[in-house]
Write an enzyme that holds these catalytic residues in place. Structure first.
Site, mmCIF file in Angstrom:
data_model
loop_
_atom_site.group_PDB
_atom_site.id
_atom_site.type_symbol
_atom_site.label_atom_id
_atom_site.label_comp_id
_atom_site.label_asym_id
_atom_site.label_seq_id
_atom_site.Cartn_x
_atom_site.Cartn_y
_atom_site.Cartn_z
ATOM 1 N N THR A 71 90.960 -4.775 98.553
ATOM 2 C CA THR A 71 91.363 -6.068 99.129
ATOM 3 C C THR A 71 91.879 -5.956 100.569
ATOM 4 O OG1 THR A 71 93.615 -5.885 98.273
ATOM 5 C CG2 THR A 71 91.985 -6.988 96.861
ATOM 6 N N ASP A 72 92.263 -4.739 100.987
ATOM 7 C CA ASP A 72 92.911 -4.623 102.307
ATOM 8 C C ASP A 72 92.017 -5.077 103.460
ATOM 9 O OD1 ASP A 72 95.129 -3.718 101.018
ATOM 10 O OD2 ASP A 72 94.982 -1.641 101.692
ATOM 11 N N THR A 98 91.327 -1.158 94.718
ATOM 12 C CA THR A 98 92.253 -1.214 93.579
ATOM 13 C C THR A 98 91.539 -1.640 92.301
ATOM 14 O OG1 THR A 98 94.115 -1.662 95.007
ATOM 15 C CG2 THR A 98 94.341 -2.406 92.755
HETATM 16 C C1 SIN Z 1 93.403 -3.091 97.145
HETATM 17 O O1 SIN Z 1 92.248 -2.967 96.799
HETATM 18 O O2 SIN Z 1 94.093 -4.078 96.736
HETATM 19 C C2 SIN Z 1 94.108 -2.147 98.055
HETATM 20 C C3 SIN Z 1 93.381 -0.903 98.363
HETATM 21 C C4 SIN Z 1 92.083 -1.146 99.083
HETATM 22 O O3 SIN Z 1 91.974 -2.076 99.865
HETATM 23 O O4 SIN Z 1 91.164 -0.359 98.839
#
Ligand code: SIN
Length: 348
Positions: free
Chosen positions: A112-113, A33
């Site tokens: 973040t995932d 993200t």
């Molecule tokens: C994010 O980055 O918050 C969600 C998508 C990902 O993990 O690539």
């Protein structure tokens, strides 16, 4: 001609010279993200992994006051799509970059995932004491109040700070510094998503200043026994999420898929229900290593039932299921001995 070619090759590997006397920080970009874009500043749906590393760096001109940075596009994808092969390749690349004497620290931008899983994998496999700081964002770069630029600046501040040497892999988000071992994603959308529910944050970036409260007590990075240079493929380890009515059908599917290890994300204190127990007991007898973790986000899974000990299940301690999976994969690259693996879970 040959000399020219080798100069070109060398430049491709180590890049151009660093520009200033500030700490030299390499930024490896993996996607997520933080590099995501939406059609408008308020649109909730967006695509992760759209902007290149140079765009991310250019959006934060303040970085130039903190460090001399060089970007490298390692991947540009949503982190939920990362594979075991991807993180293995990333660990090898991190070790190459860290071995470059002119590099002082590494920052990795990442979705973040699965950020906590990659961070934990690198914490166990990066052979360096140089700071490695991972960073993501909860809002895409185009959002009205994007958190990525401030997080990236804080990550570079943390990486460039001499206090960060030897601290292992860290995640910097929302002004907080977390160690890779204890941090987990606790919220699906909030900028405060990253927390360490059992151990707490290890520091903060307070008004631009890096402040540490504590360090991890566990061995990591340069002290770790895991060596990715000797690993071509990670063994299959599956996580089974337990629930009321769990009859072992998913554990059986993992066994039939060739899992070398199973992590049971059990209820409560790593409970293995009496309906699931025979399947996992037999799995251990057949040479599969079984770890009891918990689906509860905080606490320490203890050894609490004689029949679980007798069956040879290993307790995850304070590692959550996804981090237990990573440690079990690395452990299985070295041994299948349950007692040795149990010690690794106590140690790391
Ligand atoms: C994010 O980055 O918050 C969600 C998508 C990902 O993990 O690539």
């Amino acid at each position: 001609m040959r000399k020219l070619l080798s100069v070109i090759a060398l430049t491709a590997v180590i890049g151009t010279a660093w520009a200033s006397d500030l700490p030299n920080v390499r930024i490896l970009a993996v996607g997520g993200t933080i590099a995501g874009t939406a059609a408008s500043s308020t649109q909730a749906s967006y695509k992760a992994g759209q902007l290149g590393v140079e765009t991310l760096i250019a959006a934060v001109p303040e970085i130039k006051n903190v460090a001399d940075v060089k970007g490298e596009q390692f991947l540009n994808i949503g982190s939920g799509n990362l594979t075991d092969d991807n993180i293995l390749a990333l660990a090898k690349r991190v070790n190459e970059v860290a071995a470059d004497a002119s590099t002082d620290a590494i920052v990795i931008t990442h979705g973040t995932d699965t950020l906590e899983e990659t961070a934990w994998f690198l914490n166990l496999t990066a052979k360096t004491t140089k700071p490695i700081v991972m960073v993501g964002a909860m809002r895409p770069a185009t959002a009205i109040s994007a958190d990525g630029p401030a997080n990236l600046l804080d990550a570079v501040r943390c990486a460039a700070d001499s206090q960060s040497v030897g601290k292992g892999v860290m995640i910097v988000m929302n002004n907080e510094i977390h160690n890779a071992r204890d941090v987990t994603k606790m919220d699906v959308t909030e900028v405060s998503a990253f927390q360490a529910p059992t151990a707490g944050a290890i520091g903060r970036i307070a008004a631009g200043k890096v402040v540490y409260f504590k360090s991890s007590t566990r061995p990591h990075t340069a002290q770790s026994e895991f060596d990715v240079s000797k690993i071509e493929k990670l063994p299959r380890v599956d996580i089974i999420y337990s629930h009321l009515g769990d009859d072992g059908v998913l554990a059986q599917a993992a066994i039939e898929s060739g899992a070398k290890g199973i992590v049971n994300a059990g209820t409560g204190n790593g409970t293995v229900s009496k309906h699931l127990f025979p399947t996992l007991e037999k799995a251990v007898k057949d040479g599969i290593v079984v770890v009891r973790a918990s689906r509860v986000p905080s606490g320490v899974v203890t050894t609490s039932k004689p029949d679980w000990d007798k069956a040879g299940f290993i307790s995850s301690g304070s590692l959550n299921p996804q981090k237990s999976r990573i440690l079990l994969q690395l452990a299985l690259t070295k041994t299948q001995d349950k007692k040795v693996i149990e010690k690794m879970f106590e140690k790391y």
